[in-house]
Write a protein that holds these residues in place. Structure first.
Motif, PDB file in Angstrom:
ATOM      1  N   LEU A   8       7.411  15.403   0.693  1.00  0.00           N
ATOM      2  CA  LEU A   8       8.741  15.094   1.205  1.00  0.00           C
ATOM      3  C   LEU A   8       8.664  14.877   2.714  1.00  0.00           C
ATOM      4  O   LEU A   8       9.306  13.986   3.273  1.00  0.00           O
ATOM      5  N   GLU A  47      11.122  11.297  13.081  1.00  0.00           N
ATOM      6  CA  GLU A  47       9.986  12.129  13.510  1.00  0.00           C
ATOM      7  C   GLU A  47      10.054  12.481  14.983  1.00  0.00           C
ATOM      8  O   GLU A  47      10.751  11.844  15.771  1.00  0.00           O
ATOM      9  N   TYR A  66      -6.443  10.747  12.900  1.00  0.00           N
ATOM     10  CA  TYR A  66      -5.954  11.303  14.165  1.00  0.00           C
ATOM     11  C   TYR A  66      -5.676  12.799  14.084  1.00  0.00           C
ATOM     12  O   TYR A  66      -5.265  13.406  15.061  1.00  0.00           O
ATOM     13  N   GLU A  74       3.241  -1.285   0.268  1.00  0.00           N
ATOM     14  CA  GLU A  74       2.694  -0.362  -0.736  1.00  0.00           C
ATOM     15  C   GLU A  74       2.239  -1.120  -1.979  1.00  0.00           C
ATOM     16  O   GLU A  74       2.907  -2.046  -2.441  1.00  0.00           O
ATOM     17  N   MET A 117       9.497  13.087   8.656  1.00  0.00           N
ATOM     18  CA  MET A 117      10.060  13.015   7.299  1.00  0.00           C
ATOM     19  C   MET A 117      10.612  11.629   7.031  1.00  0.00           C
ATOM     20  O   MET A 117      11.034  10.916   7.940  1.00  0.00           O
TER      21      MET A 117
HETATM   22  N1  GAP Z   1       3.840   9.312  11.892  1.00  0.00           N
HETATM   23  C1  GAP Z   1       3.296   9.991  10.780  1.00  0.00           C
HETATM   24  C2  GAP Z   1       3.544   9.336   9.516  1.00  0.00           C
HETATM   25  O1  GAP Z   1       4.038   8.221   9.470  1.00  0.00           O
HETATM   26  P1  GAP Z   1       3.340   9.661   6.922  1.00  0.00           P
HETATM   27  O2  GAP Z   1       3.080  10.901   6.120  1.00  0.00           O
HETATM   28  O3  GAP Z   1       2.519   8.460   6.640  1.00  0.00           O
HETATM   29  O4  GAP Z   1       3.220  10.099   8.444  1.00  0.00           O
HETATM   30  C3  GAP Z   1       5.912  10.090   7.245  1.00  0.00           C
HETATM   31  O5  GAP Z   1       4.871   9.267   6.766  1.00  0.00           O
HETATM   32  C4  GAP Z   1       6.947  10.368   6.164  1.00  0.00           C
HETATM   33  O6  GAP Z   1       7.486   9.124   5.715  1.00  0.00           O
HETATM   34  C5  GAP Z   1       6.385  11.028   4.909  1.00  0.00           C
HETATM   35  O7  GAP Z   1       6.409  12.443   5.024  1.00  0.00           O
HETATM   36  C6  GAP Z   1       7.340  10.547   3.830  1.00  0.00           C
HETATM   37  O8  GAP Z   1       8.489  11.377   3.778  1.00  0.00           O
HETATM   38  C7  GAP Z   1       7.795   9.191   4.333  1.00  0.00           C
HETATM   39  N2  GAP Z   1       7.129   8.061   3.659  1.00  0.00           N
HETATM   40  C8  GAP Z   1       5.843   7.652   3.803  1.00  0.00           C
HETATM   41  N3  GAP Z   1       5.606   6.570   3.054  1.00  0.00           N
HETATM   42  C9  GAP Z   1       6.764   6.273   2.431  1.00  0.00           C
HETATM   43  C10 GAP Z   1       7.178   5.244   1.525  1.00  0.00           C
HETATM   44  N4  GAP Z   1       6.352   4.288   1.120  1.00  0.00           N
HETATM   45  N5  GAP Z   1       8.460   5.264   1.073  1.00  0.00           N
HETATM   46  C11 GAP Z   1       9.326   6.204   1.485  1.00  0.00           C
HETATM   47  N6  GAP Z   1       8.991   7.192   2.345  1.00  0.00           N
HETATM   48  C12 GAP Z   1       7.750   7.216   2.816  1.00  0.00           C
END
Ligand code: GAP
Length: 468
Positions: free
Chosen positions: A269, A203, A251, A186, A318
């Motif tokens: 969330l 998930e 996707y 990030e 999540m």
């Molecule tokens: N497979 C689908 C997927 O990965 P995403 O919205 O990119 O979807 C899933 O990520 C979940 O992971 C999010 O709803 C969020 O809760 C969590 N998430 C994503 N990036 C994050 C980060 N940098 N730090 C903590 N949690 C994170």
């Protein structure tokens, strides 16, 4: 937010990673209480979505996968953020900007005015930066051995689709569930653990017949939202966000986020996405393997051709760390002047962490009333040794009893068991309820049963003899 960050560090929930070397941005270590809290959330999730379901199975796949996976999934091409680089000090910044907690302007990125590191004003044009961490498989560090740390757990559920379906003889609709470590490099960090570079995702990839996907999506969205309410989050702090068509992931046919009202604003969330047959289709193409599902009912229905097809996928997802953060924010309460209103406490602020009974890290504290009476301390230690075989317990004898109660309230301990002078006479102890501070007298021999009932949510005062 600062108060929660401070509580987390002071009381052993979450620490900055490598703090003795100055910490690292967006990396966090979960301390003794944070680890218990995370595990409790995972256990609730596993119980609700694997154990209680007839047709969802759990896997635990490798973090590292063949690099072709990320080509097929589209992550190599699409899992990017636009960055600009300061030509003077080479610091990099996101070129899009944030509005209402989301990044906007992807594709038509804006350039920055001034570098926050050196004050320079000359930037490169925006370049797409891939968020996957690169590494090498084996000892040779060349391009042919490059692979990536997974940014989501989903892909291993697609690559294992056939193996899981055949080995477990599953029929549609069915789901594959997984909790696992994910990594994203990030660029924009801050807001404590919200956007970490390493985190756990829980998930489910739920495979359904095409055409039934839209109804399944609605069903899962409701079920997913209810799960967060069952963790004790307040309804008014949750809402849905429907992604507009133009900002859907490559996707997705439809994505709805479940947002939480964090102290820094409404933010994602969890989410539910309709991934269609995109992933199975892609992995079939790239691997050359047939990942279609053979519909056995088509064997028996007369006049119908045998059917094989790519199932559609509904994905409820999540981040466990985001759930931890939401739960901590939701349960955090400050009581000015204190709840006990003793003269000493009048000016103090007492903290009460009101977490749900099922997920609070410590269930029971065992406290001798004073620590200078050896028979009392001995008895309290005996009680602790017995209770810890049944519940996650903490033993504490340091400081006044009022102080110790407050320390337990701050970490959400559900019941405090005090061993006092009367215990020595009649083998009863005092149990104190975290939320009401009510106290009941309980026979030592019935303590395990009573605590069990308290944790199951039975009325506290009904369970023993009320004491003042
Ligand atoms: N497979 C689908 C997927 O990965 P995403 O919205 O990119 O979807 C899933 O990520 C979940 O992971 C999010 O709803 C969020 O809760 C969590 N998430 C994503 N990036 C994050 C980060 N940098 N730090 C903590 N949690 C994170």
């Amino acid at each position: 937010m600062e108060k929660i960050v401070s509580l987390c560090k002071r009381r052993g929930f979450i620490f900055p990673c490598s703090e003795i070397y100055g910490g690292v941005e967006a990396l966090w270590d979960y301390g003794p209480l944070g680890s218990l809290l995370k595990n409790n959330i995972k256990s609730r999730w596993l119980k609700r979505f694997v154990q209680e379901q007839d047709n969802i199975v759990l896997i635990d796949a490798a973090v590292l996968m063949r690099p072709e996976v990320w080509k097929a999934s589209g992550h190599l091409e699409h899992f990017t953020d636009p960055l600009v680089e300061c030509k003077n000090c080479h610091s990099r910044f996101r070129a899009d900007h944030m509005l209402d907690g989301r990044f906007i302007g992807k594709g038509k990125a804006e350039t920055k005015n001034q570098c926050s590191q050196c004050g320079g004003k000359d930037f490169t044009p925006p370049k797409q930066f891939n968020l996957m961490f690169k590494t090498f498989l084996g000892p040779v560090e060349d391009e042919t051995h490059v692979t990536y740390l997974r940014p989501e757990t989903a892909q291993s559920m697609f690559t294992n689709f056939k193996l899981v379906q055949e080995s477990m003889r599953l029929k549609l609709p069915f789901g594959i569930a997984q909790i696992g470590r994910c990594f994203r490099n990030e660029i924009t960090t801050g807001n404590f653990t919200f956007r970490s570079r390493e985190f756990d995702i829980a998930e489910i990839e739920y495979f359904v017949e095409p055409g039934k996907d839209e109804a399944e999506f609605d069903f899962w969205l409701n079920k997913w939202e209810k799960f967060f309410l069952s963790l004790g989050l307040k309804k008014e702090n949750l809402r849905r966000y429907e992604h507009p068509k133009e900002s859907l992931a490559h996707y997705s046919k439809r994505t709805v986020d479940i947002e939480y009202k964090f102290p820094f604003g409404w933010s994602e969330l969890a989410g539910v996405a309709n991934r269609t047959d995109f992933d199975l289709n892609q992995h079939s193409k790239f691997s050359g393997q047939d990942l279609t599902y053979f519909d056995p009912s088509s064997l028996y229905s007369s006049g119908q051709a045998k059917k094989s097809y790519f199932p559609y996928v509904i994905e409820p997802t999540m981040g466990i760390e985001r759930a931890v953060l939401a739960i901590l924010c939701d349960g955090y309460q400050e009581i000015k002047g204190g709840r006990t209103k003793t003269t000493r406490a009048v000016k103090e602020i007492e903290v009460l962490l009101k977490l749900d009974k099922k997920i609070a890290p410590i269930k029971v504290a065992v406290l001798p009333l004073v620590r200078n009476k050896p028979e009392l301390v001995k008895k309290a230690k005996e009680v602790y040794q017995t209770l810890k075989l049944h519940f996650v317990c903490q033993y504490d004898e340091l400081g006044s009893i009022g102080r110790r109660y407050r320390r337990q309230d701050e970490i959400a301990t559900i019941v405090s068991v005090t061993v006092d002078l009367q215990t020595l006479k009649d083998d009863t102890v005092t149990c104190r309820d975290r939320d009401t501070m009510a106290q009941i007298r309980v026979e030592k021999s019935k303590l395990i049963e009573v605590i069990q009932k308290i944790l199951e949510g039975e009325e506290f005062l009904e369970l023993g003899k009320l004491v003042k």
